[in-house]
Write a protein that holds these residues in place. Structure first.
Motif, PDB file in Angstrom:
ATOM      1  N   ILE A 264       0.864  -1.185   0.000  1.00 30.37           N
ATOM      2  CA  ILE A 264       0.000   0.000   0.000  1.00 30.37           C
ATOM      3  C   ILE A 264       0.897   1.230   0.000  1.00 30.37           C
ATOM      4  CG2 ILE A 264      -1.916   1.211   1.109  1.00 30.37           C
ATOM      5  CD1 ILE A 264      -2.638  -1.570   0.205  1.00 30.37           C
ATOM      6  N   PRO A 265       0.963   1.951  -1.099  1.00 30.25           N
ATOM      7  CA  PRO A 265       1.793   3.159  -1.098  1.00 30.25           C
ATOM      8  C   PRO A 265       1.170   4.254  -0.231  1.00 30.25           C
ATOM      9  CG  PRO A 265       0.560   2.986  -3.154  1.00 30.25           C
ATOM     10  CD  PRO A 265       0.294   1.721  -2.399  1.00 30.25           C
ATOM     11  N   ASN A 266       2.019   5.116   0.294  1.00 28.76           N
ATOM     12  CA  ASN A 266       1.588   6.282   1.083  1.00 28.76           C
ATOM     13  C   ASN A 266       0.915   5.897   2.396  1.00 28.76           C
ATOM     14  OD1 ASN A 266       2.419   7.956  -1.112  1.00 28.76           O
ATOM     15  ND2 ASN A 266       0.411   7.672  -2.081  1.00 28.76           N
ATOM     16  N   LEU A 267       1.213   4.718   2.921  1.00 34.22           N
ATOM     17  CA  LEU A 267       0.594   4.289   4.178  1.00 34.22           C
ATOM     18  C   LEU A 267       1.673   3.781   5.128  1.00 34.22           C
ATOM     19  CD1 LEU A 267      -1.938   3.756   5.872  1.00 34.22           C
ATOM     20  CD2 LEU A 267      -2.134   1.525   4.764  1.00 34.22           C
ATOM     21  N   TRP A 268       1.664   4.313   6.352  1.00 34.86           N
ATOM     22  CA  TRP A 268       2.597   3.907   7.398  1.00 34.86           C
ATOM     23  C   TRP A 268       1.817   3.525   8.643  1.00 34.86           C
ATOM     24  CZ3 TRP A 268       3.434   7.569   3.818  1.00 34.86           C
ATOM     25  CH2 TRP A 268       4.651   7.535   3.111  1.00 34.86           C
ATOM     26  N   CYS A 269       2.435   2.697   9.476  1.00 38.52           N
ATOM     27  CA  CYS A 269       1.772   2.228  10.683  1.00 38.52           C
ATOM     28  C   CYS A 269       2.754   2.213  11.844  1.00 38.52           C
ATOM     29  CB  CYS A 269       1.183   0.822  10.465  1.00 38.52           C
ATOM     30  SG  CYS A 269       0.442   0.074  11.945  1.00 38.52           S
ATOM     31  N   VAL A 270       2.297   2.682  12.994  1.00 40.55           N
ATOM     32  CA  VAL A 270       3.052   2.582  14.245  1.00 40.55           C
ATOM     33  C   VAL A 270       2.455   1.412  15.015  1.00 40.55           C
ATOM     34  CG1 VAL A 270       3.709   3.710  16.389  1.00 40.55           C
ATOM     35  CG2 VAL A 270       3.523   5.042  14.277  1.00 40.55           C
ATOM     36  N   PRO A 271       3.153   0.283  15.115  1.00 40.12           N
ATOM     37  CA  PRO A 271       2.541  -0.921  15.697  1.00 40.12           C
ATOM     38  C   PRO A 271       2.413  -0.821  17.218  1.00 40.12           C
ATOM     39  CG  PRO A 271       4.816  -1.343  15.152  1.00 40.12           C
ATOM     40  CD  PRO A 271       4.535   0.045  14.672  1.00 40.12           C
ATOM     41  N   ALA A 272       1.668  -1.790  17.749  1.00 43.10           N
ATOM     42  CA  ALA A 272       1.497  -1.909  19.201  1.00 43.10           C
ATOM     43  C   ALA A 272       1.772  -3.347  19.594  1.00 43.10           C
ATOM     44  CB  ALA A 272       0.082  -1.507  19.609  1.00 43.10           C
ATOM     45  N   THR A 273       2.544  -3.514  20.654  1.00 45.97           N
ATOM     46  CA  THR A 273       2.848  -4.848  21.174  1.00 45.97           C
ATOM     47  C   THR A 273       2.150  -5.035  22.526  1.00 45.97           C
ATOM     48  OG1 THR A 273       4.842  -4.093  22.302  1.00 45.97           O
ATOM     49  CG2 THR A 273       5.070  -4.798  19.997  1.00 45.97           C
ATOM     50  N   ILE A 274       2.371  -6.208  23.097  1.00 41.04           N
ATOM     51  CA  ILE A 274       1.743  -6.495  24.383  1.00 41.04           C
ATOM     52  C   ILE A 274       2.332  -5.626  25.493  1.00 41.04           C
ATOM     53  CG2 ILE A 274       3.364  -8.304  24.996  1.00 41.04           C
ATOM     54  CD1 ILE A 274      -0.471  -8.209  25.582  1.00 41.04           C
ATOM     55  N   ASP A 275       3.494  -5.019  25.268  1.00 34.80           N
ATOM     56  CA  ASP A 275       4.084  -4.140  26.279  1.00 34.80           C
ATOM     57  C   ASP A 275       3.202  -2.936  26.563  1.00 34.80           C
ATOM     58  OD1 ASP A 275       6.213  -5.866  26.255  1.00 34.80           O
ATOM     59  OD2 ASP A 275       7.412  -4.646  24.864  1.00 34.80           O
ATOM     60  N   LEU A 276       2.354  -2.585  25.602  1.00 36.99           N
ATOM     61  CA  LEU A 276       1.497  -1.411  25.788  1.00 36.99           C
ATOM     62  C   LEU A 276       0.460  -1.638  26.876  1.00 36.99           C
ATOM     63  CD1 LEU A 276       1.033   1.427  24.572  1.00 36.99           C
ATOM     64  CD2 LEU A 276      -0.597   0.397  22.987  1.00 36.99           C
ATOM     65  N   ALA A 277       0.221  -2.882  27.269  1.00 39.55           N
ATOM     66  CA  ALA A 277      -0.770  -3.151  28.306  1.00 39.55           C
ATOM     67  C   ALA A 277      -0.357  -2.543  29.651  1.00 39.55           C
ATOM     68  CB  ALA A 277      -0.973  -4.657  28.452  1.00 39.55           C
ATOM     69  N   GLY A 278       0.949  -2.423  29.894  1.00 39.53           N
ATOM     70  CA  GLY A 278       1.407  -1.826  31.152  1.00 39.53           C
ATOM     71  C   GLY A 278       1.657  -0.342  31.052  1.00 39.53           C
ATOM     72  N   ALA A 279       1.370   0.262  29.912  1.00 40.62           N
ATOM     73  CA  ALA A 279       1.670   1.686  29.753  1.00 40.62           C
ATOM     74  C   ALA A 279       0.788   2.554  30.629  1.00 40.62           C
ATOM     75  CB  ALA A 279       1.507   2.087  28.290  1.00 40.62           C
ATOM     76  N   GLU A 280      -0.448   2.150  30.851  1.00 40.10           N
ATOM     77  CA  GLU A 280      -1.358   2.986  31.641  1.00 40.10           C
ATOM     78  C   GLU A 280      -0.863   3.096  33.081  1.00 40.10           C
ATOM     79  OE1 GLU A 280      -5.452   2.903  31.367  1.00 40.10           O
ATOM     80  OE2 GLU A 280      -5.585   2.174  29.323  1.00 40.10           O
ATOM     81  N   ILE A 281      -0.294   2.025  33.606  1.00 41.45           N
ATOM     82  CA  ILE A 281       0.219   2.072  34.977  1.00 41.45           C
ATOM     83  C   ILE A 281       1.484   2.919  35.038  1.00 41.45           C
ATOM     84  CG2 ILE A 281       1.084   0.676  36.899  1.00 41.45           C
ATOM     85  CD1 ILE A 281      -0.641  -1.599  35.884  1.00 41.45           C
ATOM     86  N   GLU A 282       2.337   2.796  34.040  1.00 42.59           N
ATOM     87  CA  GLU A 282       3.595   3.541  34.040  1.00 42.59           C
ATOM     88  C   GLU A 282       3.382   5.021  33.736  1.00 42.59           C
ATOM     89  OE1 GLU A 282       6.728   1.695  31.813  1.00 42.59           O
ATOM     90  OE2 GLU A 282       5.877  -0.298  32.086  1.00 42.59           O
ATOM     91  N   LEU A 283       2.296   5.352  33.038  1.00 40.69           N
ATOM     92  CA  LEU A 283       2.054   6.756  32.721  1.00 40.69           C
ATOM     93  C   LEU A 283       1.525   7.558  33.896  1.00 40.69           C
ATOM     94  CD1 LEU A 283       0.439   6.548  29.175  1.00 40.69           C
ATOM     95  CD2 LEU A 283       2.618   7.633  29.768  1.00 40.69           C
ATOM     96  N   VAL A 284       1.139   6.880  34.953  1.00 43.54           N
ATOM     97  CA  VAL A 284       0.559   7.588  36.094  1.00 43.54           C
ATOM     98  C   VAL A 284       1.566   8.564  36.704  1.00 43.54           C
ATOM     99  CG1 VAL A 284      -0.386   7.285  38.415  1.00 43.54           C
ATOM    100  CG2 VAL A 284      -1.070   5.740  36.561  1.00 43.54           C
ATOM    101  N   SER A 285       2.825   8.175  36.769  1.00 41.49           N
ATOM    102  CA  SER A 285       3.841   9.016  37.414  1.00 41.49           C
ATOM    103  C   SER A 285       4.635   9.878  36.432  1.00 41.49           C
ATOM    104  CB  SER A 285       4.813   8.126  38.214  1.00 41.49           C
ATOM    105  OG  SER A 285       5.436   7.186  37.349  1.00 41.49           O
ATOM    106  N   VAL A 286       4.249   9.863  35.136  1.00 43.14           N
ATOM    107  CA  VAL A 286       4.994  10.623  34.134  1.00 43.14           C
ATOM    108  C   VAL A 286       4.431  12.039  34.058  1.00 43.14           C
ATOM    109  CG1 VAL A 286       5.600  10.752  31.684  1.00 43.14           C
ATOM    110  CG2 VAL A 286       5.537   8.546  32.863  1.00 43.14           C
ATOM    111  N   VAL A 287       5.340  13.018  33.893  1.00 44.12           N
ATOM    112  CA  VAL A 287       4.912  14.405  33.774  1.00 44.12           C
ATOM    113  C   VAL A 287       4.194  14.611  32.434  1.00 44.12           C
ATOM    114  CG1 VAL A 287       5.709  16.799  33.723  1.00 44.12           C
ATOM    115  CG2 VAL A 287       6.852  15.141  35.215  1.00 44.12           C
ATOM    116  N   ALA A 288       3.104  15.363  32.461  1.00 40.68           N
ATOM    117  CA  ALA A 288       2.293  15.647  31.269  1.00 40.68           C
ATOM    118  C   ALA A 288       1.891  14.339  30.585  1.00 40.68           C
ATOM    119  CB  ALA A 288       3.039  16.576  30.311  1.00 40.68           C
ATOM    120  N   ARG A 289       1.357  13.451  31.382  1.00 39.42           N
ATOM    121  CA  ARG A 289       1.046  12.109  30.890  1.00 39.42           C
ATOM    122  C   ARG A 289      -0.042  12.103  29.820  1.00 39.42           C
ATOM    123  NH1 ARG A 289      -1.825  10.235  36.582  1.00 39.42           N
ATOM    124  NH2 ARG A 289      -3.458  11.836  36.567  1.00 39.42           N
TER     125      ARG A 289
END
Length: 447
Positions: A264-289
């Motif tokens: 597919i020309p002109n199409l890009w994707c930023v994938p998601a892995t299973i690591d993203l499942a813990g992002a909500e917990i780790e974002l709690v203490s990040v500035v400007a989360r």
């Protein structure tokens, strides 16, 4: 009641139960066939039957002065007169001659037949023997033209396979020309609904592919830990692949994570892995989360016409990051009651984000998915959504189509898996409508 295949006139049956005349079969009997009555010991004589004289060519056919509804008078001395339901059998050659002579028999002129009140004068024209039978095509009569129901119209000239091939070529756009209008500014659209199974990922993938095939530069950000959007675009998203988690937690540039979609020309994707499942917990203490994803998109060096963010089925920090980064919200709504039940809470969260974090955010598009036209419930849900949201609801409706569900198992979108299907056609119409709306109502640039 026993049916012996005979159709005798009950008026001619005697007291002994036998008919004085010949039995008449329901099938026409010819004189060449010798038919014996099983109740009669003596065979029936076989011989020619007198037939009425055929008037010579040029003779004038007499016209009776009797009213039109007067029944014909039968001659009791005429041997050809039999029961009412008994046709006079003739040899095949004799019947053929009569038919031919009757077709070529000239009729009397109209002036030779006096006008009879109550009787209709019938004028016949000699028809050659090789004239084909009349068909249902239009006849030039000077009056209204008659067209048969079997006459094909211009829309029905092409067979279904040819029409499906035409739709496939239109959707795939092999020439690569820009057939959908490109917006003046980047449109960042968040595909969100906390109700699961309403078609968020399917809508994101197919709209992105449709726009990319027709000349637009599109980026898909898979923000769902399940990684279904990455699967639908056939982008690797196993453990160890750089994904959107690195952008949110470790501030990795988005350009280092984005992958070009194969085929597919002109199409890009930023994938998601299973690591993203813990992002909500780790974002709690990040500035400007709440604005981590927004900063990553703004720092991308390239320019995109569309950025689609596929949200998880929740209202957590990942969805809030998507709402802060986006300018428009696209809400897919399944045509069932449960999809409407949680819509009010989603609208309340969007209003909170608009008031405190992203004043430019607005609900711009509503898309009805999984529409089943056989049920009244789907029609009732559609009417309620259109009455509440008005022009924000797309005219294109996505029906239930098995091709849409089969495509991800092959790592494709329905646009490339079966471009002639109803699902591909519906998503193509939805993408075209979104592109036209973006040109009429330009949004602020975000890249």
């Amino acid at each position: 009641m026993h049916d012996d295949g005979r159709n005798d006139d009950p008026r001619l049956i005697g007291a002994d139960g036998r008919s004085p005349g010949d039995p008449v079969s329901r099938e026409t009997s010819y004189q060449e066939w010798a038919v014996n009555d099983p109740r009669d010991a003596s065979p029936r004589p076989v011989g020619p039957t007198p037939r009425p004289e055929v008037p010579p060519a040029g003779a004038v056919r007499p016209v009776s002065s009797a009213p039109a509804n007067t029944p014909p008078v039968r001659d009791p001395h005429d041997p050809s007169d039999g029961p009412v339901n008994a046709p006079t059998p003739r040899p095949a050659a004799a019947r053929a001659n009569v038919a031919v002579s009757a077709r070529f028999e000239p009729q009397a002129p109209a002036s030779a037949v006096p006008h009879q009140p109550g009787a209709a004068a019938v004028e016949a024209t000699a028809v050659p023997a090789d004239t084909p039978p009349a068909t249902g095509y239009a006849e030039e009569t000077g009056a209204d033209t008659y067209v048969s129901r079997e006459t094909p119209t211009r829309e029905e000239d092409d067979p279904p396979l040819a029409m499906e091939a035409m739709r496939a070529v239109q959707i795939l756009n092999p020439s690569g020309e820009v057939s959908m209008p490109r917006p003046d500014r980047t449109r960042v659209m968040c595909v969100a609904n906390q109700k699961g199974g309403v078609g968020k990922t399917t809508t994101t993938v197919n709209l992105a592919v449709a726009l990319a095939l027709h000349g637009n530069r599109v980026l898909v950000v898979d923000l769902d830990p399940q990684g279904n959007a990455s699967t639908g675009l056939n982008v690797p998203h196993h453990t160890g692949v750089p994904d959107v988690y690195d952008c949110l937690i470790d501030s990795v540039p988005l350009a280092e994570v984005a992958q070009a979609v194969e085929g597919i020309p002109n199409l890009w994707c930023v994938p998601a892995t299973i690591d993203l499942a813990g992002a909500e917990i780790e974002l709690v203490s990040v500035v400007a989360r709440e604005s981590r994803l927004s900063r990553a998109i703004e720092a991308y060096p390239g320019h995109f016409d569309y950025v689609f963010i596929d949200c998880p089925p929740s209202l957590g920090l990942l969805t809030v990051n998507a709402l802060v980064a986006a300018q428009e919200v696209l809400i897919p709504i399944q045509c069932e009651y449960y999809a409407l039940e949680g819509l009010n809470q989603l609208i309340n969260n969007i209003n909170l984000v608009r008031q405190h974090l992203n004043p430019k955010l607005e609900v711009s598009t509503i898309l009805l998915t999984m529409y089943d036209r056989r049920t009244r419930l789907a029609d009732a849900v559609e009417q309620d959504v259109r009455n509440h949201f008005g022009d924000k609801v797309l005219q294109a409706v996505i029906p239930r189509n098995v091709r849409v569900s089969e495509a991800p198992s092959y790592g494709q979108s329905v646009m490339t898996y079966d471009p002639g299907s109803r699902g591909a056609t519906s998503y193509f119409e939805a993408a075209q409508e979104i592109a036209e709306r973006g040109v009429k109502e330009p949004v602020s640039r975000n890249a």
